[in-house]
Design a protein around this motif. Structure first.
Motif, PDB file in Angstrom:
ATOM      1  N   GLY A  62       0.814  -1.209   0.000  1.00 51.79           N
ATOM      2  CA  GLY A  62       0.000   0.000   0.000  1.00 51.79           C
ATOM      3  C   GLY A  62       0.843   1.251   0.000  1.00 51.79           C
ATOM      4  O   GLY A  62       2.068   1.198  -0.040  1.00 51.79           O
ATOM      5  N   ASN A  63       0.147   2.383   0.071  1.00 50.76           N
ATOM      6  CA  ASN A  63       0.781   3.701   0.100  1.00 50.76           C
ATOM      7  C   ASN A  63       0.614   4.325   1.478  1.00 50.76           C
ATOM      8  O   ASN A  63      -0.400   4.109   2.145  1.00 50.76           O
ATOM      9  CB  ASN A  63       0.144   4.634  -0.927  1.00 50.76           C
ATOM     10  CG  ASN A  63       0.578   4.346  -2.334  1.00 50.76           C
ATOM     11  OD1 ASN A  63       1.040   3.269  -2.650  1.00 50.76           O
ATOM     12  ND2 ASN A  63       0.413   5.340  -3.190  1.00 50.76           N
ATOM     13  N   SER A  64       1.602   5.136   1.843  1.00 47.47           N
ATOM     14  CA  SER A  64       1.483   5.918   3.074  1.00 47.47           C
ATOM     15  C   SER A  64       0.737   7.208   2.756  1.00 47.47           C
ATOM     16  O   SER A  64       0.484   7.526   1.587  1.00 47.47           O
ATOM     17  CB  SER A  64       2.869   6.245   3.631  1.00 47.47           C
ATOM     18  OG  SER A  64       3.531   7.153   2.764  1.00 47.47           O
ATOM     19  N   ASN A  65       0.408   7.963   3.780  1.00 45.82           N
ATOM     20  CA  ASN A  65      -0.258   9.258   3.575  1.00 45.82           C
ATOM     21  C   ASN A  65       0.616  10.217   2.784  1.00 45.82           C
ATOM     22  O   ASN A  65       0.113  11.099   2.101  1.00 45.82           O
ATOM     23  CB  ASN A  65      -0.633   9.880   4.923  1.00 45.82           C
ATOM     24  CG  ASN A  65      -1.740   9.123   5.602  1.00 45.82           C
ATOM     25  OD1 ASN A  65      -2.500   8.400   4.968  1.00 45.82           O
ATOM     26  ND2 ASN A  65      -1.845   9.281   6.913  1.00 45.82           N
ATOM     27  N   SER A  66       1.935  10.033   2.869  1.00 46.48           N
ATOM     28  CA  SER A  66       2.851  10.917   2.146  1.00 46.48           C
ATOM     29  C   SER A  66       3.084  10.461   0.708  1.00 46.48           C
ATOM     30  O   SER A  66       3.832  11.099  -0.028  1.00 46.48           O
ATOM     31  CB  SER A  66       4.184  10.999   2.888  1.00 46.48           C
ATOM     32  OG  SER A  66       4.797   9.732   2.925  1.00 46.48           O
ATOM     33  N   GLY A  67       2.475   9.338   0.289  1.00 41.24           N
ATOM     34  CA  GLY A  67       2.586   8.875  -1.083  1.00 41.24           C
ATOM     35  C   GLY A  67       3.650   7.824  -1.321  1.00 41.24           C
ATOM     36  O   GLY A  67       3.822   7.368  -2.456  1.00 41.24           O
ATOM     37  N   LYS A  68       4.384   7.426  -0.288  1.00 41.62           N
ATOM     38  CA  LYS A  68       5.383   6.369  -0.451  1.00 41.62           C
ATOM     39  C   LYS A  68       4.671   5.039  -0.688  1.00 41.62           C
ATOM     40  O   LYS A  68       3.634   4.772  -0.102  1.00 41.62           O
ATOM     41  CB  LYS A  68       6.268   6.255   0.789  1.00 41.62           C
ATOM     42  CG  LYS A  68       7.157   7.451   1.008  1.00 41.62           C
ATOM     43  CD  LYS A  68       8.025   7.262   2.233  1.00 41.62           C
ATOM     44  CE  LYS A  68       8.892   8.474   2.455  1.00 41.62           C
ATOM     45  NZ  LYS A  68       9.771   8.292   3.632  1.00 41.62           N
ATOM     46  N   GLN A  69       5.269   4.217  -1.546  1.00 42.72           N
ATOM     47  CA  GLN A  69       4.729   2.887  -1.834  1.00 42.72           C
ATOM     48  C   GLN A  69       5.550   1.851  -1.065  1.00 42.72           C
ATOM     49  O   GLN A  69       6.780   1.917  -1.066  1.00 42.72           O
ATOM     50  CB  GLN A  69       4.809   2.580  -3.317  1.00 42.72           C
ATOM     51  CG  GLN A  69       4.014   3.508  -4.185  1.00 42.72           C
ATOM     52  CD  GLN A  69       4.244   3.219  -5.663  1.00 42.72           C
ATOM     53  OE1 GLN A  69       4.898   2.257  -6.046  1.00 42.72           O
ATOM     54  NE2 GLN A  69       3.702   4.091  -6.502  1.00 42.72           N
ATOM     55  N   TYR A  70       4.859   0.896  -0.455  1.00 41.75           N
ATOM     56  CA  TYR A  70       5.520  -0.130   0.357  1.00 41.75           C
ATOM     57  C   TYR A  70       5.318  -1.507  -0.258  1.00 41.75           C
ATOM     58  O   TYR A  70       4.213  -1.864  -0.642  1.00 41.75           O
ATOM     59  CB  TYR A  70       4.969  -0.122   1.784  1.00 41.75           C
ATOM     60  CG  TYR A  70       5.441   1.073   2.570  1.00 41.75           C
ATOM     61  CD1 TYR A  70       6.543   0.976   3.405  1.00 41.75           C
ATOM     62  CD2 TYR A  70       4.808   2.303   2.447  1.00 41.75           C
ATOM     63  CE1 TYR A  70       6.993   2.082   4.112  1.00 41.75           C
ATOM     64  CE2 TYR A  70       5.254   3.413   3.141  1.00 41.75           C
ATOM     65  CZ  TYR A  70       6.350   3.297   3.977  1.00 41.75           C
ATOM     66  OH  TYR A  70       6.791   4.388   4.664  1.00 41.75           O
ATOM     67  N   TYR A  71       6.413  -2.260  -0.344  1.00 46.35           N
ATOM     68  CA  TYR A  71       6.408  -3.612  -0.864  1.00 46.35           C
ATOM     69  C   TYR A  71       7.159  -4.514   0.112  1.00 46.35           C
ATOM     70  O   TYR A  71       8.082  -4.076   0.788  1.00 46.35           O
ATOM     71  CB  TYR A  71       7.121  -3.682  -2.220  1.00 46.35           C
ATOM     72  CG  TYR A  71       6.453  -2.899  -3.309  1.00 46.35           C
ATOM     73  CD1 TYR A  71       5.606  -3.529  -4.223  1.00 46.35           C
ATOM     74  CD2 TYR A  71       6.664  -1.531  -3.449  1.00 46.35           C
ATOM     75  CE1 TYR A  71       4.990  -2.807  -5.234  1.00 46.35           C
ATOM     76  CE2 TYR A  71       6.045  -0.807  -4.452  1.00 46.35           C
ATOM     77  CZ  TYR A  71       5.208  -1.451  -5.336  1.00 46.35           C
ATOM     78  OH  TYR A  71       4.604  -0.735  -6.334  1.00 46.35           O
ATOM     79  N   ILE A  72       6.788  -5.779   0.140  1.00 45.16           N
ATOM     80  CA  ILE A  72       7.487  -6.786   0.928  1.00 45.16           C
ATOM     81  C   ILE A  72       7.959  -7.867  -0.036  1.00 45.16           C
ATOM     82  O   ILE A  72       7.255  -8.201  -0.990  1.00 45.16           O
ATOM     83  CB  ILE A  72       6.568  -7.364   2.025  1.00 45.16           C
ATOM     84  CG1 ILE A  72       7.333  -8.323   2.934  1.00 45.16           C
ATOM     85  CG2 ILE A  72       5.356  -8.034   1.446  1.00 45.16           C
ATOM     86  CD1 ILE A  72       6.527  -8.766   4.155  1.00 45.16           C
ATOM     87  N   ASP A  73       9.159  -8.375   0.159  1.00 45.66           N
ATOM     88  CA  ASP A  73       9.675  -9.445  -0.685  1.00 45.66           C
ATOM     89  C   ASP A  73       9.260 -10.779  -0.076  1.00 45.66           C
ATOM     90  O   ASP A  73       9.856 -11.254   0.888  1.00 45.66           O
ATOM     91  CB  ASP A  73      11.198  -9.358  -0.789  1.00 45.66           C
ATOM     92  CG  ASP A  73      11.795 -10.465  -1.629  1.00 45.66           C
ATOM     93  OD1 ASP A  73      11.035 -11.172  -2.324  1.00 45.66           O
ATOM     94  OD2 ASP A  73      13.020 -10.636  -1.580  1.00 45.66           O
ATOM     95  N   ASN A  74       8.222 -11.384  -0.643  1.00 49.24           N
ATOM     96  CA  ASN A  74       7.706 -12.649  -0.116  1.00 49.24           C
ATOM     97  C   ASN A  74       8.760 -13.751  -0.115  1.00 49.24           C
ATOM     98  O   ASN A  74       8.762 -14.605   0.761  1.00 49.24           O
ATOM     99  CB  ASN A  74       6.483 -13.112  -0.918  1.00 49.24           C
ATOM    100  CG  ASN A  74       5.242 -12.348  -0.536  1.00 49.24           C
ATOM    101  OD1 ASN A  74       5.086 -11.922   0.600  1.00 49.24           O
ATOM    102  ND2 ASN A  74       4.349 -12.163  -1.487  1.00 49.24           N
ATOM    103  N   SER A  75       9.658 -13.731  -1.079  1.00 48.53           N
ATOM    104  CA  SER A  75      10.667 -14.794  -1.155  1.00 48.53           C
ATOM    105  C   SER A  75      11.737 -14.655  -0.076  1.00 48.53           C
ATOM    106  O   SER A  75      12.497 -15.587   0.158  1.00 48.53           O
ATOM    107  CB  SER A  75      11.322 -14.821  -2.534  1.00 48.53           C
ATOM    108  OG  SER A  75      12.054 -13.631  -2.755  1.00 48.53           O
ATOM    109  N   SER A  76      11.806 -13.503   0.601  1.00 51.72           N
ATOM    110  CA  SER A  76      12.836 -13.290   1.613  1.00 51.72           C
ATOM    111  C   SER A  76      12.350 -13.512   3.043  1.00 51.72           C
ATOM    112  O   SER A  76      13.151 -13.483   3.967  1.00 51.72           O
ATOM    113  CB  SER A  76      13.388 -11.863   1.516  1.00 51.72           C
ATOM    114  OG  SER A  76      12.461 -10.929   2.059  1.00 51.72           O
ATOM    115  N   VAL A  77      11.070 -13.720   3.228  1.00 54.83           N
ATOM    116  CA  VAL A  77      10.528 -13.834   4.588  1.00 54.83           C
ATOM    117  C   VAL A  77      11.061 -15.103   5.254  1.00 54.83           C
ATOM    118  O   VAL A  77      10.931 -16.193   4.731  1.00 54.83           O
ATOM    119  CB  VAL A  77       8.984 -13.844   4.586  1.00 54.83           C
ATOM    120  CG1 VAL A  77       8.442 -14.038   5.994  1.00 54.83           C
ATOM    121  CG2 VAL A  77       8.449 -12.550   3.983  1.00 54.83           C
ATOM    122  N   GLU A  78      11.698 -14.901   6.394  1.00 53.28           N
ATOM    123  CA  GLU A  78      12.176 -15.997   7.234  1.00 53.28           C
ATOM    124  C   GLU A  78      11.504 -15.789   8.585  1.00 53.28           C
ATOM    125  O   GLU A  78      11.693 -14.752   9.206  1.00 53.28           O
ATOM    126  CB  GLU A  78      13.689 -15.939   7.397  1.00 53.28           C
ATOM    127  CG  GLU A  78      14.447 -15.980   6.086  1.00 53.28           C
ATOM    128  CD  GLU A  78      15.907 -15.635   6.280  1.00 53.28           C
ATOM    129  OE1 GLU A  78      16.490 -16.050   7.291  1.00 53.28           O
ATOM    130  OE2 GLU A  78      16.448 -14.924   5.433  1.00 53.28           O
TER     131      GLU A  78
END
Length: 124
Positions: free
Chosen positions: A27-43
């Motif tokens: 999603g996006n923050s109120n300031s417009g930054k976009q957030y992503y998570i790398d599913n392949s890196s989750v430990e």
């Protein structure tokens, strides 16, 4: 705390290099930054998790950040950050020594990007 330390070290010992990213949009923050998570890196296990996140700024520059999360207490610490310009050129980075007792753990406030990441790891 001893169990947490053992869980932290166990998970850390199981870590291996990540060769391909699988970025999932959070999603996006109120300031417009976009957030992503790398599913392949989750430990993760039931107590602690490590994950890479990408944060894209409104100007196109971005950071790739490795976080450690503790489930109980809803805490997060930054382990590593790399910063890139809008063209993908490397600018800078820093790493924090992996010691659960010296990491700067922070509470995760409600309705923040940190909480979105936390719940993407451990759903409600």
């Amino acid at each position: 705390m001893k169990k947490l330390f053992v869980a932290f070290l166990t998970l850390l010992s199981l870590s291996c290099p990540v060769f391909a990213a699988d970025w999932y949009y959070l999603g996006n923050s109120n300031s417009g930054k976009q957030y992503y998570i790398d599913n392949s890196s989750v430990e993760k296990n039931a107590e602690v998790a490590f994950v890479w996140c990408k944060i894209i700024n409104t100007d196109g520059s971005f950071g790739v950040v490795r976080y450690a999360f503790i489930r109980k207490g809803k805490l997060v610490a930054t382990l590593s950050t790399s910063i890139y310009d809008a063209n993908g050129n490397y600018i800078s980075s820093y790493n924090v020594p992996l010691n659960p007792y010296t990491l700067h753990w922070k509470s995760i406030p409600p309705e923040t990007a940190g909480e979105s990441i936390y719940y993407s790891i451990w759903p409600y």
